[in-house]
Design a protein around this motif. Structure first.
Motif, PDB file in Angstrom:
ATOM      1  N   SER A   3       0.838  -1.197   0.000  1.00  0.00           N
ATOM      2  CA  SER A   3       0.000   0.000   0.000  1.00  0.00           C
ATOM      3  C   SER A   3       0.871   1.243   0.000  1.00  0.00           C
ATOM      4  CB  SER A   3      -0.899   0.018   1.237  1.00  0.00           C
ATOM      5  OG  SER A   3      -1.765  -1.085   1.235  1.00  0.00           O
ATOM      6  N   PRO A   4       0.558   2.254  -0.825  1.00  0.00           N
ATOM      7  CA  PRO A   4       1.358   3.472  -0.865  1.00  0.00           C
ATOM      8  C   PRO A   4       1.226   4.272   0.418  1.00  0.00           C
ATOM      9  CG  PRO A   4      -0.620   3.726  -2.195  1.00  0.00           C
ATOM     10  CD  PRO A   4      -0.579   2.288  -1.768  1.00  0.00           C
ATOM     11  N   ARG A   6       0.457   7.267   2.702  1.00  0.00           N
ATOM     12  CA  ARG A   6      -0.675   8.189   2.589  1.00  0.00           C
ATOM     13  C   ARG A   6      -0.409   9.531   3.245  1.00  0.00           C
ATOM     14  NH1 ARG A   6      -3.477   6.287  -1.597  1.00  0.00           N
ATOM     15  NH2 ARG A   6      -4.006   4.091  -1.348  1.00  0.00           N
ATOM     16  N   ALA A  23       6.507   3.765  -1.792  1.00  0.00           N
ATOM     17  CA  ALA A  23       5.437   3.216  -0.959  1.00  0.00           C
ATOM     18  C   ALA A  23       5.950   2.185   0.030  1.00  0.00           C
ATOM     19  CB  ALA A  23       4.363   2.591  -1.850  1.00  0.00           C
ATOM     20  N   ASP A  55      -0.752   7.757  -6.662  1.00  0.00           N
ATOM     21  CA  ASP A  55       0.055   6.809  -5.893  1.00  0.00           C
ATOM     22  C   ASP A  55       1.101   6.064  -6.717  1.00  0.00           C
ATOM     23  OD1 ASP A  55      -1.597   5.221  -7.395  1.00  0.00           O
ATOM     24  OD2 ASP A  55      -2.368   4.037  -5.717  1.00  0.00           O
ATOM     25  N   ARG A  56       1.471   6.618  -7.854  1.00  0.00           N
ATOM     26  CA  ARG A  56       2.514   5.974  -8.655  1.00  0.00           C
ATOM     27  C   ARG A  56       3.514   7.018  -9.150  1.00  0.00           C
ATOM     28  NH1 ARG A  56      -0.032   0.999 -12.232  1.00  0.00           N
ATOM     29  NH2 ARG A  56      -1.132  -0.013 -10.513  1.00  0.00           N
ATOM     30  N   HIS A  74       5.120   2.237  -6.987  1.00  0.00           N
ATOM     31  CA  HIS A  74       4.143   2.895  -6.135  1.00  0.00           C
ATOM     32  C   HIS A  74       4.861   3.897  -5.234  1.00  0.00           C
ATOM     33  CE1 HIS A  74       1.641  -0.545  -7.325  1.00  0.00           C
ATOM     34  NE2 HIS A  74       0.615   0.251  -7.062  1.00  0.00           N
ATOM     35  N   ARG A  76       5.032   8.475  -4.131  1.00  0.00           N
ATOM     36  CA  ARG A  76       4.702   9.865  -4.450  1.00  0.00           C
ATOM     37  C   ARG A  76       5.981  10.646  -4.677  1.00  0.00           C
ATOM     38  NH1 ARG A  76       3.413  12.766  -0.706  1.00  0.00           N
ATOM     39  NH2 ARG A  76       4.163  11.415   0.981  1.00  0.00           N
TER      40      ARG A  76
END
Length: 231
Positions: A3-4, A6, A23, A55-56, A74, A76
């Protein structure tokens, strides 16, 4: 799938931070490998990082074969489009911090345009082992006929494969430049025995671009004359 991150990419003072946030460890490792390969080809390489969606991140580099290479991970990046020295980025990727410090911005060092994200027409798929065989034969010819400046241009420009769409309506030649770029960037395993018999690379085109997608990344080549990407 990891999961990236957040987070909002801001410091405690509320100022927007400059940098890259992979990520997770796998994404960081992928970028580190990409950057290391770029440095092997050119110790002064510049890597361009561009956000794709929320997110990529797409990493781009000029390979030295007049071919662009890219890898999607993945994470930011802020700002959404930045260029950095591959050496500084490599150091930032090995640091034990969530935020990667990409070093001094080098946006002015990147020349030329990037291919679009969408619109490519799928021509056909080619067995990955065919590409590795072409690379091996090309490397042998390069050793025989190359110089201190690398393989001869005649070898690099030679179309070693013609890929046609079903029905034959569309076709495109694949130059040795693209084959060398795929293997030099490690986008295919280096040994044929490590490649499953059913593994493929995907060939797509736009009027101005040839794109080849492999397991670990993609390469892009300008079509037409003089077909030099970074001009």
């Amino acid at each position: 799938m990891i999961s990236p991150h957040r987070g909002n990419g801001r410091s405690d003072s509320g100022e927007s931070e400059f940098g890259l946030w992979p990520a997770g460890p796998a994404d960081r490792a992928d970028l580190a490998t990409f950057t290391d390969r770029a440095l092997r080809l050119d110790e002064a390489a510049v890597v361009r990082l561009r956000a794709r969606g929320a997110d990529r991140v797409v990493a781009w580099v000029a390979t030295g074969f007049d071919v662009l290479a890219s890898r999607v991970v993945h994470g930011r990046v802020n700002p959404a489009d930045l260029s950095a020295g591959a050496d500084a980025l490599a150091r930032g990727l090995v640091a034990a911090t969530e935020r990667v410090e990409p070093g001094f911005p080098m946006d002015s060092a990147w020349r030329g345009v990037l291919p679009p994200d969408k619109g490519f027409v799928h021509i056909d798929d080619v067995p990955a082992r065919v590409m590795l065989d072409l690379a091996a034969r090309g490397a042998e010819l390069a050793r025989e006929h190359g110089s201190a400046h690398g393989p001869p241009a005649s070898l690099l420009d030679q179309e070693v494969l013609v890929v046609s769409a079903p029905g034959g309506d569309l076709s495109v030649g694949v130059p040795m430049r693209c084959v060398f770029a795929l293997t030099a960037m490690g986008f295919l395993p280096q040994r044929a025995e490590a490649v499953p018999a059913d593994e493929i690379v995907r060939v797509r085109i736009l009027p101005a671009w040839l794109r080849i997608d492999a397991r670990f990344g993609s390469v892009y080549r300008r079509r037409g004359d003089p077909a030099v990407v970074l001009r």
